[in-house]
Design an enzyme around this catalytic site. Structure first.
Site, short mmCIF file in Angstrom:
data_model
loop_
_atom_site.label_atom_id
_atom_site.label_comp_id
_atom_site.label_asym_id
_atom_site.label_seq_id
_atom_site.Cartn_x
_atom_site.Cartn_y
_atom_site.Cartn_z
N SER A 77 -2.18 -29.24 21.23
CA SER A 77 -2.67 -29.08 21.65
C SER A 77 -2.03 -30.50 23.08
CB SER A 77 -3.66 -29.67 22.19
OG SER A 77 -4.46 -29.07 23.31
N HIS B 107 -2.66 -24.20 24.45
CA HIS B 107 -2.88 -22.57 24.52
C HIS B 107 -2.90 -21.56 25.40
CE1 HIS B 107 -5.80 -26.02 23.15
NE2 HIS B 107 -5.45 -27.03 24.06
#
Length: 108
Positions: free
Chosen positions: A21, A61
């Protein structure tokens, strides 16, 4: 700043660096991040400068942000962005894209 320089120095010596991330996108020149959302300053993702180890921009994401990322790319005149979907990884060797890996697992 000291930690950043140590990480970049390690990378330049051939140490493998990694992240998930935000830890993945920080290595790029530009990162599409929710840092302002996390700080309660905004309700949208924005482009920010990264560490600049890898050329280009990156978003984590991607599977959840594809539409807003496309809009942000146009609004910010970004030429291209690596979009990393959840449960996936991208690999760079010497700053050059090498491969994509999709992971899957299930809980028992």
């Amino acid at each position: 700043r000291g930690l950043t320089q140590k990480l970049i120095s390690a990378y330049n010596r051939g140490v493998i660096i990694t992240g998930r991330s935000a830890g993945a996108i920080c290595w790029f020149e530009t990162m599409y991040t929710d840092s302002e959302i996390m700080n309660g300053e905004s309700n949208e993702y924005k482009f920010y400068d990264g560490l600049g180890v890898i050329k280009g921009a990156c978003s984590p994401h991607f599977n959840l942000r594809e539409r807003d990322l496309e809009k942000a790319i146009i609004e910010n005149s970004i030429e291209s962005v690596y979009g990393i979907e959840d449960n996936s990884a991208i690999e760079f060797l010497n700053g050059v894209f090498s491969k994509l890996q999709n992971f899957c697992w299930r809980s028992l």
